[in-house]
Motif scaffolding. Sequence first.
Motif, PDB file in Angstrom:
ATOM      1  N   MET A 404     -37.011 -68.809  11.003  1.00 61.48           N
ATOM      2  CA  MET A 404     -36.874 -68.162   9.695  1.00 61.48           C
ATOM      3  C   MET A 404     -36.539 -66.679   9.849  1.00 61.48           C
ATOM      4  O   MET A 404     -35.773 -66.122   9.052  1.00 61.48           O
ATOM      5  N   ALA A 405     -37.108 -66.050  10.869  1.00 64.91           N
ATOM      6  CA  ALA A 405     -36.815 -64.633  11.103  1.00 64.91           C
ATOM      7  C   ALA A 405     -35.365 -64.434  11.527  1.00 64.91           C
ATOM      8  O   ALA A 405     -34.711 -63.469  11.129  1.00 64.91           O
ATOM      9  N   VAL A 406     -34.841 -65.372  12.310  1.00 61.12           N
ATOM     10  CA  VAL A 406     -33.485 -65.231  12.839  1.00 61.12           C
ATOM     11  C   VAL A 406     -32.432 -65.589  11.797  1.00 61.12           C
ATOM     12  O   VAL A 406     -31.371 -64.948  11.723  1.00 61.12           O
ATOM     13  N   GLY A 407     -32.692 -66.608  10.972  1.00 61.42           N
ATOM     14  CA  GLY A 407     -31.687 -67.148  10.072  1.00 61.42           C
ATOM     15  C   GLY A 407     -30.945 -66.128   9.228  1.00 61.42           C
ATOM     16  O   GLY A 407     -29.703 -66.074   9.244  1.00 61.42           O
ATOM     17  N   PRO A 408     -31.641 -65.267   8.472  1.00 57.55           N
ATOM     18  CA  PRO A 408     -30.926 -64.309   7.606  1.00 57.55           C
ATOM     19  C   PRO A 408     -30.125 -63.261   8.366  1.00 57.55           C
ATOM     20  O   PRO A 408     -29.301 -62.563   7.776  1.00 57.55           O
ATOM     21  N   LEU A 409     -30.357 -63.149   9.686  1.00 54.07           N
ATOM     22  CA  LEU A 409     -29.617 -62.173  10.485  1.00 54.07           C
ATOM     23  C   LEU A 409     -28.278 -62.725  10.974  1.00 54.07           C
ATOM     24  O   LEU A 409     -27.467 -61.986  11.524  1.00 54.07           O
ATOM     25  N   LEU A 410     -28.076 -64.033  10.785  1.00 60.45           N
ATOM     26  CA  LEU A 410     -26.840 -64.677  11.229  1.00 60.45           C
ATOM     27  C   LEU A 410     -25.779 -64.625  10.145  1.00 60.45           C
ATOM     28  O   LEU A 410     -26.086 -64.558   8.956  1.00 60.45           O
ATOM     29  N   ARG A 411     -24.524 -64.712  10.548  1.00 59.99           N
ATOM     30  CA  ARG A 411     -23.413 -64.761   9.600  1.00 59.99           C
ATOM     31  C   ARG A 411     -23.116 -66.214   9.265  1.00 59.99           C
ATOM     32  O   ARG A 411     -23.433 -67.133  10.016  1.00 59.99           O
ATOM     33  N   TRP A 412     -22.474 -66.415   8.120  1.00 64.85           N
ATOM     34  CA  TRP A 412     -22.091 -67.754   7.700  1.00 64.85           C
ATOM     35  C   TRP A 412     -20.972 -68.286   8.609  1.00 64.85           C
ATOM     36  O   TRP A 412     -20.152 -67.531   9.126  1.00 64.85           O
ATOM     37  N   ARG A 413     -20.961 -69.594   8.762  1.00 67.09           N
ATOM     38  CA  ARG A 413     -19.906 -70.349   9.462  1.00 67.09           C
ATOM     39  C   ARG A 413     -19.903 -70.149  10.979  1.00 67.09           C
ATOM     40  O   ARG A 413     -19.935 -71.102  11.727  1.00 67.09           O
ATOM     41  N   ARG A 414     -19.887 -68.891  11.446  1.00 67.30           N
ATOM     42  CA  ARG A 414     -19.779 -68.642  12.879  1.00 67.30           C
ATOM     43  C   ARG A 414     -20.339 -67.263  13.187  1.00 67.30           C
ATOM     44  O   ARG A 414     -20.126 -66.324  12.435  1.00 67.30           O
ATOM     45  N   ASP A 415     -21.028 -67.172  14.341  1.00 66.38           N
ATOM     46  CA  ASP A 415     -21.558 -65.873  14.758  1.00 66.38           C
ATOM     47  C   ASP A 415     -21.592 -65.830  16.281  1.00 66.38           C
ATOM     48  O   ASP A 415     -21.360 -66.843  16.966  1.00 66.38           O
ATOM     49  N   ASP A 416     -21.932 -64.659  16.789  1.00 66.90           N
ATOM     50  CA  ASP A 416     -21.991 -64.436  18.221  1.00 66.90           C
ATOM     51  C   ASP A 416     -23.443 -64.207  18.630  1.00 66.90           C
ATOM     52  O   ASP A 416     -24.164 -63.408  18.010  1.00 66.90           O
ATOM     53  N   ALA A 417     -23.867 -64.918  19.688  1.00 67.48           N
ATOM     54  CA  ALA A 417     -25.262 -64.828  20.120  1.00 67.48           C
ATOM     55  C   ALA A 417     -25.625 -63.415  20.548  1.00 67.48           C
ATOM     56  O   ALA A 417     -26.736 -62.934  20.291  1.00 67.48           O
ATOM     57  N   GLY A 418     -24.704 -62.724  21.210  1.00 69.19           N
ATOM     58  CA  GLY A 418     -24.978 -61.352  21.631  1.00 69.19           C
ATOM     59  C   GLY A 418     -25.195 -60.422  20.463  1.00 69.19           C
ATOM     60  O   GLY A 418     -26.107 -59.577  20.475  1.00 69.19           O
ATOM     61  N   ALA A 419     -24.363 -60.583  19.417  1.00 68.32           N
ATOM     62  CA  ALA A 419     -24.530 -59.753  18.221  1.00 68.32           C
ATOM     63  C   ALA A 419     -25.857 -60.058  17.534  1.00 68.32           C
ATOM     64  O   ALA A 419     -26.519 -59.154  16.997  1.00 68.32           O
TER      65      ALA A 419
END
Length: 638
Positions: A404-419
């Motif tokens: 739950m903590a990580v989810g809102p920090l991700l972008r929709w559709r695709r993201d980068d693990a390093g970012a």
Amino acid sequence: MTAEAGLAALWLAAALAALQLVTAAIGLARKRADVVAAVRPIAIVQGGAVALALALLIALFLASDMSVKLVVENSHSAKPWLYKFAGAWGNHEGSMLLWVAILGLAGGAVAVLERRLAEPTLIATLGAQAAIALGFYAFLLFSSNPFARVDPAPADGMGLNPLLQDPGLAFHPPTLYIGYVGISVAFSFAVGALITRDVGPAFARAMRPWVLGAWIFLTLGITAGSYWAYYELGWGGWWFWDPVENASLMPWLAATALLHSVTVLATRDGLRAWTVMLAVVAFSMSMLGTFLVRSGILTSVHAFAVDPERGAFILALLAIYIGGALALFAARIGTVRAGTTFELVSREGALVLNNLLLTVILGIVLIGTLYPIVAASMGVQLSIGAPFFDKAAGPIALALVAAMAVGPLLRWRRDDAGALISRSTWPIAAAAFTAAGLVVFASIGLLPFAGIALAAGLAVASVVPLWGRNLRRTPLFTYGMVVSHLGIAVSLAGIAASSAFTTETLVAAQPGVAVRAGPFSVVLDGIKPVIGENWSGLEARLTATRGDETIVLRPQSRFFADPPTSTNESAIETEWDGQLYTVLGQPDAQGRWQLRLWWKPFVTLIWLGGALIALGGLLALVGRVRRENRAVARAVWA
């Protein structure tokens, strides 16, 4: 004549539900616009008729009409008016009438308010809602008539269970039922969309406010029920893994997963099959809770019915509704397109992980609740309590918090693990700093340790989506997400802190002798008799001292004559860093009095967090409705 009028209103509502179902089916099958046009008005009148039936039952309780069997068995003329009012649903028949009244009113509200769905899908939805209501009308009319007379009428009633004689009875059941019924509306939307093959973003946008509303009320109902049990039962606990507590938790878990899934479908056109299936699962849990509470297979302060025939009736309804929905799902799921795809490292991927973890927790709670019941039916008596649930569900719940903590920090559709790791720096730092502090200053168990550290990380992560944004232009539903996730962090901190640091003192106290309870020194000053509106009892006067602060607490031991019952009324002092919880017991031969004293650090964060979770849901609901209304207005004027 009031009882007969109430029964007539109930029969009228049942007839209208049958007419609503038949009209919807004929209108859809034959594409008759004139027939379809009648469905909305019928739904509205049906809601009014069943609301009238409930209002008349409440009037019978307020008037202490002892010619009505339900009033005789669950009320008394000497009861305070609030408990007469709320006592109308503090029993089996009345609670079922409240359930179906909210269901009828919800169907009427859908008929009045819903303008976004395609007409065939809306009509199919109202038909499904009528089918649900019809089963419960039949249950009330043929198995649990709330308006049955008794002849001759007794002079007075048998009274209401004293444990239910609390303002919580006026708030807790209605909020939970509104939540359950909101889930039934979401289920009806899902059934309607499957019937018309209309599973898509438009269906999800129409269903989302109902899911949000149900989730808000379930959150409030569970939070209020937790605090009610905490101060009323005198056991010092806020959650007991009672099977009926679990029966309210399971729909909340499913509704939480559904809420996230329907948001993805509404905004990103993904998780179509997930959304429909979760709507079925959430309603299944709601129906299962109804069965557990009213079947007679459980012994609980929550459980009203003791007639196995009633349980069989509800079990048959559960099989019909859930079996039918699953059959429809199996038949039509092949027509549901996959929707937009997404990468594993994305916000959608995190939401899928959240849903999987919620589903696992739901499965654990379901198994732990039903297994003793199934075993008892085979002649084996066993008990599954808090240790099982804590050890089995606790670690998964903590993993859910991390996701739950990580989810809102991700972008929709695709993201980068390093970012993602870069954006998570501050939440990780908060969790690590808190963990280091606990290692240095406290010695506690692994689960509370992880809970407090993760709560700190989630609290920081929940506000990260606001960093760098124009706060005045940030959508209200974004604030809703932030506040709800912050509420989870606050509740988790309270749960972990109270479980790690609570101290309990059980003592045979002599007047004038100080007893230690956490940071307080408690002295029993004396005992005196007290009399209430419909009870008598004994009251202790306790003086508690903490530094320069001195407070007086007055726990009571009460006796109710109708029905004959003894209860303990706790006295609680709330401080910024916790609560002093006191309970009066029995005297011994030496003239001493049993006292149970708890010091519960930061326990109030549990309910503060629950309120924040519900507030966040409300902000999201208002924000979503406001945005969609603006979109509709722009489309009209374009």
